[in-house]
Write an enzyme that holds these catalytic residues in place. Sequence first.
Site, short mmCIF file in Angstrom:
data_model
loop_
_atom_site.label_atom_id
_atom_site.label_comp_id
_atom_site.label_asym_id
_atom_site.label_seq_id
_atom_site.Cartn_x
_atom_site.Cartn_y
_atom_site.Cartn_z
N ASP A 30 0.83 -1.21 0.00
CA ASP A 30 0.00 0.00 0.00
C ASP A 30 0.86 1.26 0.00
O ASP A 30 2.06 1.23 0.34
CB ASP A 30 -0.88 -0.04 1.26
N ASP A 65 -10.85 1.90 -2.78
CA ASP A 65 -11.38 1.64 -1.44
C ASP A 65 -12.90 1.62 -1.46
O ASP A 65 -13.53 1.27 -0.47
CB ASP A 65 -10.90 2.71 -0.45
#
Length: 747
Positions: A462, A522
């Site tokens: 990430d 997301d």
Amino acid sequence: MIFHENGIFHLKTEQYSYLLKINRWGLPEHLHFGAPVRTEDAAGFACTPGIGWGSSVLLESSDAGSCVDALPLEWSGSGRGDYRETPIELDGKATDFRYTGFEIVPGIVPMSLPQAKDGGETLILTLEQQGARLKLYYTAFETALTRRAVLENTGDSGLMLTKLMSQCVDLPGSYEMTTFDGGWIAEMGKHTVLVTASRIVNESTTGASSNRHNPGFLLSEVGAGEDHGRVYGFNLVYSGNHYASAQRSLQGLTRVMQGISADHFAIELTPGGRFETPEAVLCWSDAGFNGLSRRMHSFVNGHIVPKYWRYRHRPVLYNDWEGCMFDFDHRRLMGLAKKAKSLGCELFVLDDGWFGKRNHDKAGLGDYKVNRKKLPMGLEGLSKQVRKLGMEFGLWFEPESVNMDSDLYRAHPDWVLTDDFEPVLGRHQLLLDLTKAEVRDYIVQNVSTILDKAGITYVKWDMNRHSVALGAKAHAYILGLYDVLGRIFAPRPQILLESCSSGGNRFDLGMLCFGPQIWCSDNTDPICRLDIQGGLSYLYPQSTFGAHVSAAPHAQTLRSTPLTTRGNVSFFGVLGYELDLKHLLKVEIEEIKEQTALYKRYRKLFQFGIFRRSENGWQVSDGQTTIAGVFHKQLPAAPGYEQLRVPGLTANRPYKLRSRAQGLRIGQFGALVKHVAPVKLNPNGFVLRTADRLAMLPDGEQTVTVSGAALEAGIMLQPLFRGTGYDKNQRTQLDFGSNLYIIEAEE
Ligand code: GLA
């Protein structure tokens, strides 16, 4: 194959021809990019004028045709008569590179940035001017070609480079440009504008390829549709600041260029020094946007993703993030892992929060010490138990970032990426300066040790903030990142790397060279995902989409959608589950078990089948079997008939179409339940609440055997709910409903 004849170069495959010539002034001139043709056809494409255009500046005063401003070029300079945008800038000075030679070499020419692999042949054109040499590389792959440029300082003093594009080309014709833009939880919005005399720019300056403007874009002839018309697709094998522009000249040439953004960019090349641009990808199709996507998908699946993962199936994963966030311990995770296993998941992924003081997002990034309070048996203990269940174990890392409240920052405050101002935080964090060798070593060593010790077969990598680095420093950061990724993952090719950057903030071909899938967004609301995954599908294959089923109401949109639709949308990607499993109802458990079983059965098709955007959804096919998803956002009252078209099958062959069995939650009918249930029930009562948990009403059942020709023409789907009652052969959908059809060839 690459042919060369009398100064004409021809990159030719079964799918396209790319033709150019060296004109009489030594400039590479564009002839044709499109349908495969013969090299001799070059004569038919040339537009070198015999006499000039009014008010042109001539490159050679004795040659009236040398008005470079009006020529379709493969590269261009400045200050010499071409007043269109230039792909190269050397500290504000004029540039005039002329052809001095060529080479055709087998395969690809290795470079310092990630690049497409296993190409057929490479053409290298050399252009020179006083003190500098420019090499233009063209590599032919079956369905696409790549272009890049390398500049070398051949003089004896420094050369200040302020702009160098990967490619520049003037395409004859009028086009619309489609870009994919957005932001966090709203990635890949599709925007189309007509390219006219003003320049249209698609650029990122955040330090990453960004969720604002994906580097991939399209140029299409006006009127092109999903299945017809000429479309060009462009992308860049790069994860940093990018730039692309399109502009149409009075002569009807559309200049399109791509490369690293020149915003704040300046790099000094010392004598002998060179600068390499990333690879641009160029693709063409005359079978509309779907045709273009098919070619781009095949290029990405076959030449971009790491070899080990090419067409290799990906596991159904469970990720604990949306279910737990930072609130977990060994017991809770094991409870989830057991449940996930029983639902059919194959890989358990522990997301953020397993290290240092990472109990919220204000602390801990940069540290790698496992939080023993949460995980007393360490990662090894957890991984061992998960693997004992028969699942693989995967782990989240965010190695590029650091919180100020971390042991790493306290020990090395000088390791962060700064400018001359007070640090500006993004998600309470700073980026580490990956241009520093010691920082890269720290990351490589820590991540590698954990990977090897804890039996990890999947990594979610990430990166959750925009950069403060500008121009050449931002580029150096990306080179540092590629060095780190190469050192960690090249020796461990079997690890499945899924990159992520607050979702789709770094969805690009550069990252895909290291790991075959990326977390799209997301935002897992399936109605938003129709646009996000739909947008991505123009340029990226569904095998690269991390697509998870999450809870409803949805955390980012508060929208409630049926579990069937959440599954049906996630099927067209790499399926995963990301929700708390503890409180699932019996009907939800049954539904998820059916989803994972169906997905595994047709996994190859879902992940690698030929993808098509249809009038009412998505399809994947291998010719033998097709799976069609039909999605509804908002349904009108009294909706009309709906057809399903499945082109591309064998016309006279019979195919059996059946809807995937799916159910309707009884509870959603509220007081209307009296119309569907045989007995009178209190809409808020115990009986209805219990029934809602235990059983569903069958919905939208349809089975029919028809020919490929009939499917091509379009068959009628079961009617939608019309306000007159329930019937299992009707599609009693609320808004956000969907159906899945499986169409299989019969013997
Ligand atoms: C980012 C990612 C999420 C999750 C969190 C963890 O937002 O996109 O999927 O991993 O970080 O902090």
